[in-house]
Design an enzyme around this catalytic site. Structure first.
Site, short mmCIF file in Angstrom:
data_model
loop_
_atom_site.label_atom_id
_atom_site.label_comp_id
_atom_site.label_asym_id
_atom_site.label_seq_id
_atom_site.Cartn_x
_atom_site.Cartn_y
_atom_site.Cartn_z
N ARG A 159 0.86 -1.19 0.00
CA ARG A 159 0.00 0.00 0.00
C ARG A 159 0.89 1.23 0.00
O ARG A 159 2.11 1.14 0.14
CB ARG A 159 -1.03 0.01 1.15
CG ARG A 159 -0.68 -0.63 2.46
CD ARG A 159 0.35 0.08 3.28
NE ARG A 159 0.12 1.51 3.38
CZ ARG A 159 1.05 2.41 3.53
NH1 ARG A 159 2.34 2.04 3.64
NH2 ARG A 159 0.80 3.69 3.59
N GLY A 160 0.23 2.41 -0.13
CA GLY A 160 0.98 3.65 -0.30
C GLY A 160 1.10 3.91 -1.80
O GLY A 160 1.45 2.99 -2.56
N ALA A 161 0.80 5.16 -2.21
CA ALA A 161 0.66 5.44 -3.64
C ALA A 161 1.85 5.00 -4.50
O ALA A 161 1.67 4.25 -5.48
CB ALA A 161 0.37 6.93 -3.83
N ARG A 168 -7.41 -0.34 -6.89
CA ARG A 168 -7.77 0.71 -5.92
C ARG A 168 -7.96 2.01 -6.71
O ARG A 168 -7.22 2.27 -7.66
CB ARG A 168 -6.67 0.88 -4.84
CG ARG A 168 -6.62 -0.30 -3.87
CD ARG A 168 -5.68 -0.03 -2.70
NE ARG A 168 -6.28 0.88 -1.73
CZ ARG A 168 -5.59 1.40 -0.70
NH1 ARG A 168 -4.30 1.09 -0.54
NH2 ARG A 168 -6.17 2.22 0.15
N GLN A 190 -1.99 2.43 9.87
CA GLN A 190 -0.71 2.55 9.14
C GLN A 190 0.32 3.32 9.97
O GLN A 190 1.51 3.11 9.83
CB GLN A 190 -0.93 3.29 7.81
CG GLN A 190 -1.66 2.51 6.75
CD GLN A 190 -3.14 2.79 6.76
OE1 GLN A 190 -3.72 3.10 7.81
NE2 GLN A 190 -3.78 2.67 5.62
N ASP A 207 -2.03 10.85 -2.22
CA ASP A 207 -2.43 9.80 -3.15
C ASP A 207 -2.78 10.37 -4.52
O ASP A 207 -2.67 9.68 -5.53
CB ASP A 207 -3.60 9.00 -2.60
CG ASP A 207 -3.10 8.11 -1.47
OD1 ASP A 207 -2.98 8.60 -0.34
OD2 ASP A 207 -2.77 6.94 -1.76
N ASN A 258 -5.43 12.43 0.44
CA ASN A 258 -4.53 11.59 1.25
C ASN A 258 -5.38 10.85 2.27
O ASN A 258 -6.60 11.01 2.35
CB ASN A 258 -3.45 12.46 1.91
CG ASN A 258 -2.33 11.62 2.52
OD1 ASN A 258 -1.78 10.74 1.87
ND2 ASN A 258 -2.02 11.83 3.79
N LYS A 259 -4.73 10.03 3.06
CA LYS A 259 -5.40 9.18 4.05
C LYS A 259 -6.45 9.95 4.85
O LYS A 259 -6.22 11.09 5.23
CB LYS A 259 -4.34 8.58 4.97
CG LYS A 259 -4.82 7.63 6.02
CD LYS A 259 -5.73 6.53 5.52
CE LYS A 259 -5.14 5.72 4.39
NZ LYS A 259 -6.17 4.91 3.66
O1 MRU Z 1 -4.54 3.28 2.17
P1 MRU Z 1 -3.06 3.47 2.06
O2 MRU Z 1 -2.29 2.95 3.20
O3 MRU Z 1 -2.54 3.00 0.72
O4 MRU Z 1 -2.90 5.05 2.08
C1 MRU Z 1 -1.63 5.61 2.01
C2 MRU Z 1 -1.59 7.07 2.15
O5 MRU Z 1 -2.60 7.73 2.28
C3 MRU Z 1 -0.24 7.70 2.04
O6 MRU Z 1 -0.18 8.86 2.81
C4 MRU Z 1 0.00 8.09 0.56
O7 MRU Z 1 -0.22 6.99 -0.28
C5 MRU Z 1 1.36 8.59 0.34
S1 MRU Z 1 2.56 7.32 0.46
C6 MRU Z 1 4.09 7.91 0.11
#
Ligand code: MRU
Length: 348
Positions: free
Chosen positions: A47-49, A90, A195, A236, A246-247
């Protein structure tokens, strides 16, 4: 410390550090074909963009490798279908769509299917390598914003685990720390998937950077007490005007930071900027299973049958964002101009 690398490609197999099992277990899981990679993205083992984008690139390479078709048109039709399936894993992180499109463009530029297969593996490896280099550049640009003697709050996980290595927002914190600056770090636990407590706290421990974990809802009180000097998060998807997805909970932090006169920074690679969107209202927000709210690892934390809503992301309007750090430098408002410049500098 050896670098944290959540994604490994060796001998045609994609190995992913299973982020659902951290921090208690450090286990690599294997994706043998593109559908395994899609599943790993959906279930958030990866996970994470940026990490989602890199995994998607390897997924396209595996989809091509496993096609036993020599006619280029039929091959491309099948590959594009697999690409659509990968993109659908996603919806919010645009790095996923960006990586698939970049891979499909490479495939289209070749004539011979066996050559396509090799080029796609090479391209996925390049995307992974570039990501680490980009993050290190972002760290160098962003570290000037890190205070010496103050404090920083980060949300979710925008560290090495969310990328090829080094991280975005956590990378900026790390770069500041490696530059000799000393500041207090706070990180939120990031309900409901944790996270922050499971992943970011784990990374700070590995990096040897002391960090204090707080519940998401403690941020406002800490800011009001003057204990937070700045906030830095990842992203994201960033629209052309600087509105940032973002999250979930990021918007709350940005509004609170604004209310308390605290700078709010976003660190993200240029591949996270979506110039096709005028503003954040156009960003699709992922709705995840309500069980992520009502249960934790199968243990109920709400009465059975209760209704729960679980938006995975929110959008922070650009007016609350003090600066956006990319590999091209520090973009300031008006973002419609500064992001356009950043994107052009990357040749997009
Ligand atoms: O749902 P996730 O864990 O994939 O969400 C991740 C985030 O929101 C991060 O802040 C974002 O992807 C940036 S990661 C460098």
């Amino acid at each position: 410390m050896s670098e944290i690398r959540p994604i490994e490609w060796a001998n045609g197999t994609l190995r992913l550090l299973d982020q659902t099992r951290l921090p208690s277990e450090e286990v690599m899981v294997e994706a043998h074909g593109y559908l395994d990679a899609v599943d790993a993205i959906k279930t958030m083992r990866v996970r994470g963009a940026p990490a989602i984008g890199i995994t998607a690139a390897y997924a396209v390479a595996m989809a091509a490798r496993d096609l036993d078709i020599s006619d280029k048109d039929t091959f491309m039709k099948q590959l594009e279908e697999a690409g659509l399936e990968i993109k659908a894993a996603r919806p919010t992180a645009v790095n996923l769509m960006w990586a698939v499109d970049r891979m499909i463009a490479i495939a289209n530029s070749e004539t011979d299917t066996s050559r396509i297969k090799q080029r796609l593996v090479d391209e996925a490896v390049s995307i992974e390598k570039e990501d680490e280099a980009i993050n290190r550049r972002m760290g160098k640009h962003g570290m000037v914003l890190m205070p010496d003697g103050g404090s920083v709050l980060t949300h979710c996980n925008a560290g090495a685990l969310a990328t090829a290595a080094f991280g975005t927002a956590v990378g900026v914190i790390r770069a500041g720390w490696e530059d000799g600056k000393r500041f207090k770090v706070f990180n939120t636990e990031t309900r409901p998937f944790l996270q922050g407590s499971r992943l970011t706290a784990w990374e700070f421990k590995k990096l040897g950077i002391p960090a204090t974990l707080v519940v998401d809802s403690a941020a406002g009180m800490l800011m009001r007490r003057g204990e937070i000097g700045c906030v830095i998060t990842g992203a994201d998807r960033i629209a052309a005007n600087g509105d940032t997805a973002n999250k979930i909970g990021t918007y709350t932090l940005a509004v609170l930071a604004n209310e308390n006169g605290i700078p709010f920074y976003v660190a993200a690679p240029i591949s996270t900027i979506d110039m096709s969107l005028n503003n954040g209202d156009e960003i699709e927000i992922e709705e995840r299973a309500s069980s992520e709210v009502t249960e934790f690892r199968g243990i109920p934390v709400a009465p059975e049958g209760v209704e729960a809503l679980n938006p995975g992301f929110d959008v922070t309007p650009a007016r609350y964002v003090s600066a956006i750090i990319t590999e091209a430098g520090i973009a300031r408002p008006p973002y419609i101009e500064s992001l356009d410049l950043a994107v052009r500098s990357a040749g997009r």
